[in-house]
Design an enzyme around this catalytic site. Structure first.
Site, PDB file in Angstrom:
ATOM      1  CB  CYS A 112      -0.919  -0.040   1.216  1.00  0.00           C
ATOM      2  SG  CYS A 112      -1.985   1.379   1.356  1.00  0.00           S
ATOM      3  CB  CYS A 127      -3.300   2.722  -1.189  1.00  0.00           C
ATOM      4  SG  CYS A 127      -3.358   1.067  -0.517  1.00  0.00           S
ATOM      5  CE  LYS A 139      -5.159   4.155  -5.839  1.00  0.00           C
ATOM      6  NZ  LYS A 139      -5.666   2.821  -5.665  1.00  0.00           N
ATOM      7  CE1 TYR A 146     -10.536  -1.575  -5.909  1.00  0.00           C
ATOM      8  CE2 TYR A 146     -10.747  -3.929  -6.242  1.00  0.00           C
ATOM      9  CZ  TYR A 146     -11.071  -2.788  -5.540  1.00  0.00           C
ATOM     10  OH  TYR A 146     -11.925  -2.873  -4.479  1.00  0.00           O
ATOM     11  CD  GLU A 149      -7.332   2.125  -8.412  1.00  0.00           C
ATOM     12  OE1 GLU A 149      -8.299   2.278  -7.664  1.00  0.00           O
ATOM     13  OE2 GLU A 149      -6.209   1.783  -7.993  1.00  0.00           O
ATOM     14  CG  HIS A 167     -28.487  22.069  -2.148  1.00  0.00           C
ATOM     15  ND1 HIS A 167     -28.629  21.212  -3.224  1.00  0.00           N
ATOM     16  CD2 HIS A 167     -28.676  23.322  -2.615  1.00  0.00           C
ATOM     17  CE1 HIS A 167     -28.883  21.936  -4.298  1.00  0.00           C
ATOM     18  NE2 HIS A 167     -28.920  23.228  -3.967  1.00  0.00           N
ATOM     19  CD  GLU A 193     -28.016  18.016  -2.836  1.00  0.00           C
ATOM     20  OE1 GLU A 193     -29.020  18.254  -2.150  1.00  0.00           O
ATOM     21  OE2 GLU A 193     -27.386  18.902  -3.445  1.00  0.00           O
TER      22      GLU A 193
HETATM   23  P1  FAD Z   1       1.485  -6.132   2.004  1.00  0.00           P
HETATM   24  O1  FAD Z   1       1.142  -4.718   2.230  1.00  0.00           O
HETATM   25  O2  FAD Z   1       1.732  -6.566   0.612  1.00  0.00           O
HETATM   26  O3  FAD Z   1       2.797  -6.414   2.903  1.00  0.00           O
HETATM   27  C1  FAD Z   1       3.491  -7.625   2.870  1.00  0.00           C
HETATM   28  C2  FAD Z   1       4.948  -7.349   3.219  1.00  0.00           C
HETATM   29  O4  FAD Z   1       5.591  -8.586   3.523  1.00  0.00           O
HETATM   30  C3  FAD Z   1       5.719  -6.743   2.056  1.00  0.00           C
HETATM   31  O5  FAD Z   1       6.525  -5.672   2.511  1.00  0.00           O
HETATM   32  C4  FAD Z   1       6.594  -7.894   1.568  1.00  0.00           C
HETATM   33  O6  FAD Z   1       7.767  -7.457   0.935  1.00  0.00           O
HETATM   34  C5  FAD Z   1       6.859  -8.606   2.880  1.00  0.00           C
HETATM   35  N1  FAD Z   1       7.250 -10.009   2.739  1.00  0.00           N
HETATM   36  C6  FAD Z   1       6.822 -10.940   1.858  1.00  0.00           C
HETATM   37  N2  FAD Z   1       7.382 -12.124   2.109  1.00  0.00           N
HETATM   38  C7  FAD Z   1       8.204 -11.944   3.188  1.00  0.00           C
HETATM   39  C8  FAD Z   1       9.036 -12.800   3.929  1.00  0.00           C
HETATM   40  N3  FAD Z   1       9.144 -14.088   3.624  1.00  0.00           N
HETATM   41  N4  FAD Z   1       9.714 -12.278   4.967  1.00  0.00           N
HETATM   42  C9  FAD Z   1       9.629 -10.973   5.306  1.00  0.00           C
HETATM   43  N5  FAD Z   1       8.844 -10.124   4.630  1.00  0.00           N
HETATM   44  C10 FAD Z   1       8.126 -10.604   3.590  1.00  0.00           C
HETATM   45  N6  FAD Z   1      -5.986  -1.163  -1.165  1.00  0.00           N
HETATM   46  C11 FAD Z   1      -6.817  -0.213  -0.705  1.00  0.00           C
HETATM   47  O7  FAD Z   1      -7.457  -0.413   0.324  1.00  0.00           O
HETATM   48  N7  FAD Z   1      -6.959   0.983  -1.360  1.00  0.00           N
HETATM   49  C12 FAD Z   1      -6.283   1.262  -2.486  1.00  0.00           C
HETATM   50  O8  FAD Z   1      -6.436   2.358  -3.048  1.00  0.00           O
HETATM   51  C13 FAD Z   1      -5.389   0.289  -2.992  1.00  0.00           C
HETATM   52  N8  FAD Z   1      -4.672   0.535  -4.102  1.00  0.00           N
HETATM   53  C14 FAD Z   1      -3.800  -0.397  -4.556  1.00  0.00           C
HETATM   54  C15 FAD Z   1      -3.091  -0.129  -5.717  1.00  0.00           C
HETATM   55  C16 FAD Z   1      -2.215  -1.054  -6.221  1.00  0.00           C
HETATM   56  C17 FAD Z   1      -1.427  -0.735  -7.467  1.00  0.00           C
HETATM   57  C18 FAD Z   1      -2.045  -2.303  -5.556  1.00  0.00           C
HETATM   58  C19 FAD Z   1      -1.089  -3.336  -6.082  1.00  0.00           C
HETATM   59  C20 FAD Z   1      -2.763  -2.599  -4.404  1.00  0.00           C
HETATM   60  C21 FAD Z   1      -3.654  -1.646  -3.902  1.00  0.00           C
HETATM   61  N9  FAD Z   1      -4.410  -1.892  -2.754  1.00  0.00           N
HETATM   62  C22 FAD Z   1      -5.276  -0.941  -2.299  1.00  0.00           C
HETATM   63  C23 FAD Z   1      -4.305  -3.173  -2.036  1.00  0.00           C
HETATM   64  C24 FAD Z   1      -3.417  -3.033  -0.777  1.00  0.00           C
HETATM   65  O9  FAD Z   1      -2.174  -2.477  -1.132  1.00  0.00           O
HETATM   66  C25 FAD Z   1      -3.211  -4.402  -0.150  1.00  0.00           C
HETATM   67  O10 FAD Z   1      -4.469  -5.008   0.070  1.00  0.00           O
HETATM   68  C26 FAD Z   1      -2.470  -4.304   1.184  1.00  0.00           C
HETATM   69  O11 FAD Z   1      -1.208  -3.718   1.037  1.00  0.00           O
HETATM   70  C27 FAD Z   1      -2.314  -5.713   1.775  1.00  0.00           C
HETATM   71  O12 FAD Z   1      -1.607  -5.647   2.994  1.00  0.00           O
HETATM   72  P2  FAD Z   1      -0.844  -6.935   3.552  1.00  0.00           P
HETATM   73  O13 FAD Z   1      -0.386  -6.580   4.915  1.00  0.00           O
HETATM   74  O14 FAD Z   1      -1.686  -8.132   3.378  1.00  0.00           O
HETATM   75  O15 FAD Z   1       0.402  -7.131   2.592  1.00  0.00           O
HETATM   76  P1  NDP Z   2      -7.397  -8.860 -10.299  1.00  0.00           P
HETATM   77  O1  NDP Z   2      -7.069 -10.269 -10.011  1.00  0.00           O
HETATM   78  O2  NDP Z   2      -8.560  -8.245  -9.644  1.00  0.00           O
HETATM   79  O3  NDP Z   2      -7.614  -8.696 -11.884  1.00  0.00           O
HETATM   80  C1  NDP Z   2      -6.770  -9.237 -12.834  1.00  0.00           C
HETATM   81  C2  NDP Z   2      -7.123  -8.703 -14.214  1.00  0.00           C
HETATM   82  O4  NDP Z   2      -6.202  -9.193 -15.180  1.00  0.00           O
HETATM   83  C3  NDP Z   2      -8.493  -9.153 -14.692  1.00  0.00           C
HETATM   84  O5  NDP Z   2      -9.061  -8.127 -15.457  1.00  0.00           O
HETATM   85  C4  NDP Z   2      -8.161 -10.371 -15.574  1.00  0.00           C
HETATM   86  O6  NDP Z   2      -9.099 -10.618 -16.580  1.00  0.00           O
HETATM   87  C5  NDP Z   2      -6.874  -9.910 -16.205  1.00  0.00           C
HETATM   88  N1  NDP Z   2      -6.009 -11.003 -16.648  1.00  0.00           N
HETATM   89  C6  NDP Z   2      -5.540 -12.021 -15.908  1.00  0.00           C
HETATM   90  N2  NDP Z   2      -4.711 -12.784 -16.663  1.00  0.00           N
HETATM   91  C7  NDP Z   2      -4.676 -12.237 -17.899  1.00  0.00           C
HETATM   92  C8  NDP Z   2      -4.004 -12.558 -19.102  1.00  0.00           C
HETATM   93  N3  NDP Z   2      -3.200 -13.619 -19.178  1.00  0.00           N
HETATM   94  N4  NDP Z   2      -4.192 -11.782 -20.182  1.00  0.00           N
HETATM   95  C9  NDP Z   2      -5.002 -10.702 -20.104  1.00  0.00           C
HETATM   96  N5  NDP Z   2      -5.663 -10.324 -18.996  1.00  0.00           N
HETATM   97  C10 NDP Z   2      -5.496 -11.093 -17.899  1.00  0.00           C
HETATM   98  O7  NDP Z   2      -6.065  -8.075 -10.008  1.00  0.00           O
HETATM   99  P2  NDP Z   2      -5.604  -6.612  -9.714  1.00  0.00           P
HETATM  100  O8  NDP Z   2      -4.137  -6.768  -9.750  1.00  0.00           O
HETATM  101  O9  NDP Z   2      -6.213  -5.585 -10.589  1.00  0.00           O
HETATM  102  O10 NDP Z   2      -6.045  -6.303  -8.224  1.00  0.00           O
HETATM  103  C11 NDP Z   2      -5.659  -7.116  -7.130  1.00  0.00           C
HETATM  104  C12 NDP Z   2      -6.349  -6.655  -5.879  1.00  0.00           C
HETATM  105  O11 NDP Z   2      -5.707  -5.495  -5.363  1.00  0.00           O
HETATM  106  C13 NDP Z   2      -7.800  -6.243  -6.089  1.00  0.00           C
HETATM  107  O12 NDP Z   2      -8.662  -7.334  -5.970  1.00  0.00           O
HETATM  108  C14 NDP Z   2      -8.017  -5.212  -5.009  1.00  0.00           C
HETATM  109  O13 NDP Z   2      -8.578  -5.809  -3.875  1.00  0.00           O
HETATM  110  C15 NDP Z   2      -6.645  -4.671  -4.699  1.00  0.00           C
HETATM  111  N6  NDP Z   2      -6.593  -3.278  -5.197  1.00  0.00           N
HETATM  112  C16 NDP Z   2      -7.404  -2.342  -4.603  1.00  0.00           C
HETATM  113  C17 NDP Z   2      -7.469  -1.060  -5.097  1.00  0.00           C
HETATM  114  C18 NDP Z   2      -8.384  -0.073  -4.469  1.00  0.00           C
HETATM  115  O14 NDP Z   2      -8.863  -0.290  -3.381  1.00  0.00           O
HETATM  116  N7  NDP Z   2      -8.666   1.065  -5.117  1.00  0.00           N
HETATM  117  C19 NDP Z   2      -6.659  -0.655  -6.238  1.00  0.00           C
HETATM  118  C20 NDP Z   2      -5.839  -1.702  -6.782  1.00  0.00           C
HETATM  119  C21 NDP Z   2      -5.833  -2.975  -6.263  1.00  0.00           C
HETATM  120  P3  NDP Z   2     -10.344 -11.657 -16.394  1.00  0.00           P
HETATM  121  O15 NDP Z   2     -11.421 -10.866 -15.689  1.00  0.00           O
HETATM  122  O16 NDP Z   2     -10.663 -12.033 -17.783  1.00  0.00           O
HETATM  123  O17 NDP Z   2      -9.850 -12.806 -15.556  1.00  0.00           O
END
Ligand code: FAD
Ligand code: NDP
Length: 512
Positions: free
Chosen positions: A76, A81, A84, A218, A222, A487, A492
């Site tokens: 995140c 997050c 992004k 997502y 985004e 408003h 609203e």
């Molecule tokens: P993470 O935050 O992924 O933390 C896991 C940590 O463990 C990492 O630092 C990793 O390097 C470390 N790790 C892994 N393996 C090991 C190991 N063996 N030993 C030590 N350390 C290790 N969520 C939202 O709510 N709002 C958003 O707007 C949003 N936007 C997102 C945008 C993007 C592009 C992405 C990819 C995700 C987004 N998410 C968003 C999802 C959110 O980031 C994740 O759901 C959240 O970070 C999950 O938290 P976590 O603690 O499960 O894991």
């Molecule tokens: P998702 O697993 O939600 O989506 C994967 C996407 O990739 C789908 O559209 C899927 O299509 C497509 N796809 C998978 N394989 C292929 C392929 N071989 N060729 C072409 N298209 C493919 O993953 P995200 O990484 O987008 O998000 C992961 C999670 O992270 C989300 O579920 C969300 O919870 C979290 N997140 C939250 C955000 C927020 O809160 N604003 C922002 C970003 C992430 P198909 O539908 O056909 O399988």
């Protein structure tokens, strides 16, 4: 001979480790060890330390295939997050600058965007958060270990530093919070060599230029949204449907808006190969899912956003018997976040069936720490988790999609109230509001309990957050009607919904 020596060394080491475990079985090095210092792991470890427990958190970032690395805080903070939302804000400001002229501002054109300036500012902010997390751990007396963790046995963890130095320690309770990493479609020639993922995009020093984003969920929408918004030629390749799992009417409003905003969409298409041209460009060949018809175009950057894979492989879970879902690779958990081994827990993205969202990981981590060390029994409630997709036209929702409500309750038992509306801010700016829409899905009987609420429009996250409280409290359509509006706002319009889909009346809101 060398192999035999290595084996002997390893065997001796295993025995040593077993001894450590046996000796300390009632007197562990730590009360709690958390593997993973992201949203869930940091929250859990800090909360546990508040109860005077001896806590350690291991966090280690494996560089992306392109070599991008970052600091403490997890997905995140570093590659999710936070960067992004800041880049989304940068894009929104671009739209605001366009509106500004209509509101009387004299802005000399051309207005241009400078990626390095944005990237530097965003990256500096992320680094300040990395630092802040380290300070907080220190203040709360949580031991931070920049080590990659794996299990030696049920109570013993091995930590390995970047330099390869090993440390072994024991813990009474262990929480796995290792999250996930972006997947690469390695079956596509050139995908890994020439593509990047969301682990890289926020850390690029130079503009990605003309970009193809593959995926339609997502992350894909985004990223494509903010890239378009800052003026880059951006295309999205969609294999099937946009925003799988979301209300599909809303999902299509999001992509319709993006198309009108300038993002190109290649629908029903899958990439076949990526080749690097001598000119430096990346030539992508793709095919229509139905027609098989092949097309080509050249891009500067290919961003794979095809889902995320859980980080379970390096943990050595099989040897200690923590059960995973073999298909997804995620850890199976009970309602109290326990794995198949009672004192080993799993929270956040790594757990099977949990939303992949920061607030759920944080809350689950805190509640788990309280249950472990403060004798509380409150479980994490994963129902009615609100979320927002930060696309150019934001989409916020909480509760069931219309499709899911139909499946669960049947067509005759749900009532859907809806409205197209025009944000006041769009009027003077002469912005198209065709996709600004609200939908509230209710039960049909009695007071009509609200099952789901969906909103596309400005500040969707801010709007949805408040209504999420309503759903959590079991709000009904009658109560929504009793709610006095603020408003003039977009929110609203939700309180004023009165047209049901069933009525067939025109849902376009006009005037005040
Ligand atoms: P993470 O935050 O992924 O933390 C896991 C940590 O463990 C990492 O630092 C990793 O390097 C470390 N790790 C892994 N393996 C090991 C190991 N063996 N030993 C030590 N350390 C290790 N969520 C939202 O709510 N709002 C958003 O707007 C949003 N936007 C997102 C945008 C993007 C592009 C992405 C990819 C995700 C987004 N998410 C968003 C999802 C959110 O980031 C994740 O759901 C959240 O970070 C999950 O938290 P976590 O603690 O499960 O894991
Ligand atoms: P998702 O697993 O939600 O989506 C994967 C996407 O990739 C789908 O559209 C899927 O299509 C497509 N796809 C998978 N394989 C292929 C392929 N071989 N060729 C072409 N298209 C493919 O993953 P995200 O990484 O987008 O998000 C992961 C999670 O992270 C989300 O579920 C969300 O919870 C979290 N997140 C939250 C955000 C927020 O809160 N604003 C922002 C970003 C992430 P198909 O539908 O056909 O399988």
């Amino acid at each position: 001979m060398a192999a035999l020596c290595r084996w002997r060394h390893r065997f001796k080491r295993t025995l040593d480790l077993r001894n450590i475990t046996r000796n300390l079985s009632t007197n562990y090095d730590y009360d709690l060890v958390v593997i993973g210092g992201g949203s869930g792991g940091l929250a859990c470890s800090k909360e546990a330390a508040q109860f005077g427990k001896k806590v350690a958190v291991l966090d280690y970032v494996e560089p992306s295939p392109k070599g991008t690395r970052w600091g403490l805080g997890g997905t995140c903070v570093n590659v999710g997050c936070i960067p992004k939302k800041l880049m989304h804000q940068s894009a929104l400001l671009g739209s605001a600058v366009k509106d500004a002229g209509k509101y009387g501002w004299k802005i000399s054109s051309p207005v241009t965007h400078d990626w390095p300036t944005m990237a530097r500012a965003v990256q500096d902010h992320v680094r300040s958060l990395n630092w802040g997390h380290r300070v907080q751990l220190q203040d709360k007396k949580v031991t931070y270990l920049n080590m990659k963790g794996s299990f030696v046995d049920e109570h013993t963890i091995r930590g390995v530093t970047k330099a390869g130095k090993e440390t072994v320690f024991t813990a009474g309770n262990i929480v796995i919070a290792t999250g996930g990493r972006p997947k690469y479609p390695t079956h596509i020639p050139g995908a890994l060599e020439h593509g990047i993922s969301s682990d890289d995009i926020f850390w690029l020093q130079e503009s990605p230029g003309k970009t193809l984003v593959v995926g339609a969920s997502y992350v894909a929408l985004e990223c494509a949204g903010f890239l378009t918004g800052i003026g880059l030629d951006t295309a999205v390749m969609v294999r099937s449907i946009p925003l799988r799992g979301f209300d599909q009417q809303m999902a299509h409003l999001v992509t319709d808006y993006m198309e009108s905003y300038g993002t190109k969409f290649f629908w029903n298409s899958v990439p076949k190969k990526v080749e690097k041209l001598q000119t430096g460009g990346l030539q992508v060949t793709w095919a229509g899912q139905d027609s098989g018809h092949e097309r080509q175009d050249t891009f500067d950057t290919i961003l794979w956003a095809v889902g995320r894979a859980p980080e379970t492989k390096a943990l050595n879970l099989e040897s200690i018997g923590v059960e995973i879902n073999k298909e997804s690779g995620k850890i199976l958990v009970a309602a109290n976040e326990a794995t198949s081994i009672p004192h080993i827990y799993s929270i956040g993205d790594i757990s099977e069936g949990r939303p992949e969202l920061t607030p759920t990981a944080i809350k689950a981590g805190k509640l788990l720490a309280r249950r472990l060390f403060d004798k509380t029994s409150e479980l994490m409630n994963y129902d009615n988790v609100p979320t927002t997709v930060f696309t150019p036209l934001e989409y916020g929702c909480v509760g069931l999609s219309e499709e899911e409500a139909l499946v669960r309750h049947g067509k005759d038992n749900i009532e859907v109230f809806h409205a197209f509306y025009k944000p006041l801010e769009f009027t003077v700016a002469e912005r198209d509001a065709s996709q600004c829409y609200i939908k509230v899905v209710c039960l049909r009987e009695g007071d009509q309990r609200i099952l789901g609420l969906h909103f596309t429009g400005p500040n969707a996250g801010e709007v949805t957050q408040g209504f999420a409280l309503g759903l959590q409290c079991g709000a009904t359509y009658s109560q929504l009607q009793e709610t006095v509006s603020i408003h003039p706002t977009c929110a609203e319009e939700i309180t004023k919904l009165h047209i049901s889909k069933r009525s067939g009346l025109d849902p376009t809101v006009t005037g005040c």
